[in-house]
Design an enzyme around this catalytic site. Structure first.
Site, PDB file in Angstrom:
ATOM      1  N   GLU A   1     -10.611   1.036  -4.847  1.00 18.77           N
ATOM      2  CA  GLU A   1     -10.166   2.985  -4.617  1.00 18.77           C
ATOM      3  C   GLU A   1      -9.132   3.646  -5.512  1.00 18.77           C
ATOM      4  O   GLU A   1      -8.272   4.365  -5.229  1.00 18.77           O
ATOM      5  CB  GLU A   1      -9.841   3.365  -3.038  1.00 18.77           C
ATOM      6  CG  GLU A   1     -11.037   3.066  -1.762  1.00 18.77           C
ATOM      7  CD  GLU A   1     -10.651   3.588  -0.244  1.00 18.77           C
ATOM      8  OE1 GLU A   1     -11.526   3.521   0.313  1.00 18.77           O
ATOM      9  OE2 GLU A   1      -9.545   3.164   0.051  1.00 18.77           O
TER      10      GLU A   1
ATOM     11  N   ASP B   1       0.863  -1.105  -0.237  1.00 20.05           N
ATOM     12  CA  ASP B   1       0.275  -0.276  -0.133  1.00 20.05           C
ATOM     13  C   ASP B   1       0.491   1.028  -0.160  1.00 20.05           C
ATOM     14  O   ASP B   1       1.755   1.742   0.339  1.00 20.05           O
ATOM     15  CB  ASP B   1      -0.995   0.424   1.513  1.00 20.05           C
ATOM     16  CG  ASP B   1      -2.096   0.930   0.647  1.00 20.05           C
ATOM     17  OD1 ASP B   1      -2.116   1.698   0.546  1.00 20.05           O
ATOM     18  OD2 ASP B   1      -3.108  -0.090   1.123  1.00 20.05           O
TER      19      ASP B   1
ATOM     20  N   HIS C   1      -3.612   2.690  -4.411  1.00 18.67           N
ATOM     21  CA  HIS C   1      -2.975   2.659  -3.511  1.00 18.67           C
ATOM     22  C   HIS C   1      -1.359   2.223  -3.465  1.00 18.67           C
ATOM     23  O   HIS C   1      -1.079   1.619  -3.287  1.00 18.67           O
ATOM     24  CB  HIS C   1      -3.324   1.547  -2.205  1.00 18.67           C
ATOM     25  CG  HIS C   1      -4.606   1.945  -2.062  1.00 18.67           C
ATOM     26  ND1 HIS C   1      -4.969   2.580  -0.889  1.00 18.67           N
ATOM     27  CD2 HIS C   1      -6.164   2.062  -2.240  1.00 18.67           C
ATOM     28  CE1 HIS C   1      -5.711   2.657   0.074  1.00 18.67           C
ATOM     29  NE2 HIS C   1      -7.181   2.528  -1.246  1.00 18.67           N
TER      30      HIS C   1
HETATM   31  C1  ACM Z   1     -10.807  -1.084   1.395  1.00 19.15           C
HETATM   32  O1  ACM Z   1     -11.171  -1.196   3.032  1.00 19.15           O
HETATM   33  N1  ACM Z   1     -10.335  -0.301   0.999  1.00 19.15           N
HETATM   34  C2  ACM Z   1     -10.508  -2.719   0.657  1.00 19.15           C
END
Ligand code: ACM
Ligand code: ZN
Length: 652
Positions: free
Chosen positions: A295, A158, A235
């Site tokens: 996201e 991440d 991410h």
């Molecule tokens: C998440 O909580 N963005 C999968």
């Protein structure tokens, strides 16, 4: 007299107290079927029979996964017998038996016939935001095995750090695994800087491939599959920091400055991902490889010449379709290597890859949709499965992500909730997710994980008709105590404060049900019950997103019409303070009264007395006695900065 009592106490202390016999009621997660028999038996090493014809017959009607994990324990005076079809079943039987005899070697005679409701019973640990090392992960695997959790999903990559060695891409662990800032918060506040391993101030770490193989083997010996997650395309700031060539470019050909997505237009992105996944598949034998997919910002894609060319060439209309192109292409790569793709529910957005399994996190809608489309799903909806939420009243807990998830709420979730019956066979199971932004220390990880992960375990294993909150609460406490004795740091349910008492039933007061006019509107993101909110008699819970608290980025300036002239002696409202999401108390409140709704007289004021330096979570009453006879009450709270949240204006 006193002497006699002391002697009796001393004598009593020397007589061993017989603990109650252990039995099936001690098992967590609760078993499928129990047949009680007369009498008790002293524990003896069990006889273990794996693969007998009779047990195969007894389990023939169960689904395949349940048959594989099923077991039977027979306790009688003649001895203890375990039957199972596989090593996994026998392992679970031994875990259950160990729970039964934890407090006493005397067991009630019984037969326990047990099997899981779901194949997938998982926990996700985010080791990117705060790195957790091999020994810590092995320790959590032990605790998972105790309660028959059987999937450990590791969020390995991440923005905040890459955590797995990839031999062909050494900058991932030589650079992207290290940052300026011990905690995630310090790192963010310091501008999200990365640095080389060994540089002064470098903080971070990663699992070597050898570490990861050891984790996989240790878990496998406990019938737990480790599922690796490599985030894409979002991410991914840490990847872009180490390999800037994977960043989108602007229309003038210079690199995009902002954004944390990989460029799906660039072939180098696919070379990178396939290199990473090649080594990942080598380390992790699990059927599923998790590819994230959540996201992605997609902000640079519409401008990036490579992305535009890709969209043109592939006939893609939207950024969502471009993301789906990337996911589907990665799915083909995984499938060609004999693996299956698992991703967060955003992978549905531009069209779901043909064989993908969906992890539904933004509520249950993604899971419902995917299951209806005939795809397998793992349910991890955030209201019930996000273990990074507060587990008790915010004011007494360490800072967490907004939201309140006490043990009882986690336990109340059923993975088939909302899934049409004909699609329920696609529900593989359930997972608890522990994101780590606000979890700086390993002890804190354990505190957030246990005992709520026990609820995930029972929701995944136990048939709905056998679930029982009061019994679970007792077993969860006992299992948490056991972990504490073994050096874990679980949350202690004895300290649980519980939900905000005022929110549990409606309050009656003079303004309840009366109409309210707003000089300034509420914020569109937090309307609660709109103009009814502040006089609906319903107080907010601990959580500002509960639909009971109304949010403002302005003053709160409202007038209540009591409908007729009334004698009043009190006006007040509670405001919330949560510095994390920038919710603060008003600077001051002024109260005015009127008989005609036009000429108002000031009837009282309340100043905020909380010191500016106080960064606590607070629920503070801004109320005062007034002495008036009036029809209209104007309540004006002056904004300090950022948000104001208020739930009810009480008039008496
Ligand atoms: C998440 O909580 N963005 C999968
Ligand atoms: Zn691009």
């Amino acid at each position: 007299m006193k002497k006699v009592l002391i002697l009796l106490l001393l004598a009593g202390a020397m007589i061993p107290v017989a603990a109650a016999a252990g039995g099936p009621e001690d098992i967590l997660p609760a078993p499928a079927r129990v047949i009680s028999a007369e009498g008790v038996a002293v524990y003896r090493t069990p006889e273990i029979v794996i693969g007998s014809k009779s047990f195969r017959k007894a389990t023939a009607a169960l689904p395949g996964f349940a048959r594989e994990e099923a077991y039977r324990i027979s306790v009688s005076r003649k001895g203890i017998r375990i039957e199972a079809n596989t090593e996994a079943g026998a392992f679970y039987a031994r875990q259950s038996l160990a729970q039964m005899r934890r407090e006493s070697d005397t067991l009630t005679c019984c037969t326990v016939f047990d099997y899981p409701r779901f194949a997938y019973r998982g926990i996700m640990l985010d080791i990117s935001r705060h790195f957790r090392d091999k020994d810590f992960i092995l320790k959590q695997i032990d605790a998972m095995a105790e309660v028959r959790l059987n999937r450990l999903h590791l969020h390995l990559t991440d923005d905040a750090g890459w955590r797995i060695e990839i031999k062909a891409l050494p900058r991932l662990t030589g650079y992207a695994a290290w940052r300026k800032g011990v905690t995630w918060k310090e790192w963010r506040q310091g501008g999200s800087q990365y640095c080389g391993q060994g540089e002064p101030g470098a903080s971070g770490g990663f699992l070597t491939q050898e570490d990861a193989r050891e984790i996989v083997a240790y878990a496998a010996a406990r019938h737990i599959t480790v599922i690796p997650e490599i985030e894409m395309p979002g991410h991914s700031s840490e990847v872009l920091a180490a390999y800037p060539g994977l960043r989108c470019v602007k229309s003038d050909g210079t690199p995009a400055e902002k954004g944390r997505d990989l460029c799906p237009g660039n072939e180098a992105t696919f070379t990178f991902l396939e290199t990473v996944l090649g080594e990942i598949m080598d380390i992790f034998p699990s059927k599923y490889i998790h590819v994230g997919g959540d996201e992605a910002e997609k902000r640079n894609w519409p401008d990036c010449p490579a992305c535009r060319a890709r969209m043109e060439q592939e006939g893609l209309q939207t950024p969502e379709e471009l993301q789906s192109y990337l996911i589907a292409r990665i799915e083909r790569f995984l499938n060609d290597n004999g693996r299956s793709l698992l991703g967060w529910d955003e992978i549905l957005e531009g069209g779901l890859a043909p064989n993908a399994t969906v992890m539904s996190w933004r509520g249950t809608a993604g899971g419902i949709k995917a299951a209806e489309m005939g795809h397998d799903v793992v349910m991890t909806p955030s209201p019930w499965c996000y273990l990074d939420k507060y587990q008790d009243a915010q004011f007494k807990e360490p800072e967490a992500i907004g939201g309140y998830l006490p043990l009882e709420k986690a336990y109340g979730y059923d993975p088939c909730d909302g899934i049409p019956e004909e699609s329920q066979r696609h529900v593989l199971g359930v997972q608890g997710n522990l994101w780590h932004e606000y979890i700086p220390s390993p002890d804190h990880t354990e505190y957030m994980l246990w005992p709520r992960a026990f609820a995930i375990a029972e929701n995944g294993w136990t048939l709905p008709e056998n679930k029982d909150w009061p019994s679970f609460r007792i077993r969860a406490q006992r299992q948490a105590d056991y972990l504490a004795e073994k050096g874990y740091h679980p949350f202690d349910l004895r300290d649980e404060f519980g939900e905000r008492k005022a929110s549990l039933q409606p309050v009656r007061h003079l303004a309840a049900g009366k109409s309210v006019t707003y000089t300034l509107p509420w914020n569109k993101s937090y309307p609660a019950a709109r103009e009814a909110t502040l006089t609906d008699g319903i107080m907010g819970t601990w959580t500002y997103t509960d639909g009971r608290w109304q949010g403002f980025l302005t003053d709160v300036d409202v007038t209540i019409d009591l409908g007729e002239v009334r004698d009043i002696h009190y006006v007040g409202a509670t405001f919330m303070m949560q510095p994390g999401p920038e919710i603060f108390l008003p600077k001051k409140v002024e109260i005015f009264v009127s008989n005609d709704g036009e000429r108002f007289e000031k009837a009282g004021e309340v100043w905020n007395e909380v010191p500016v330096a106080d960064k606590s979570v607070l629920y503070t009453l801004f109320g005062t006695s007034v002495n008036a006879s009036c029809r209209y009450v104007r309540y004006h709270a002056k904004q300090d900065h950022a948000w104001l949240f208020v739930d009810e204006i009480v008039v008496n």
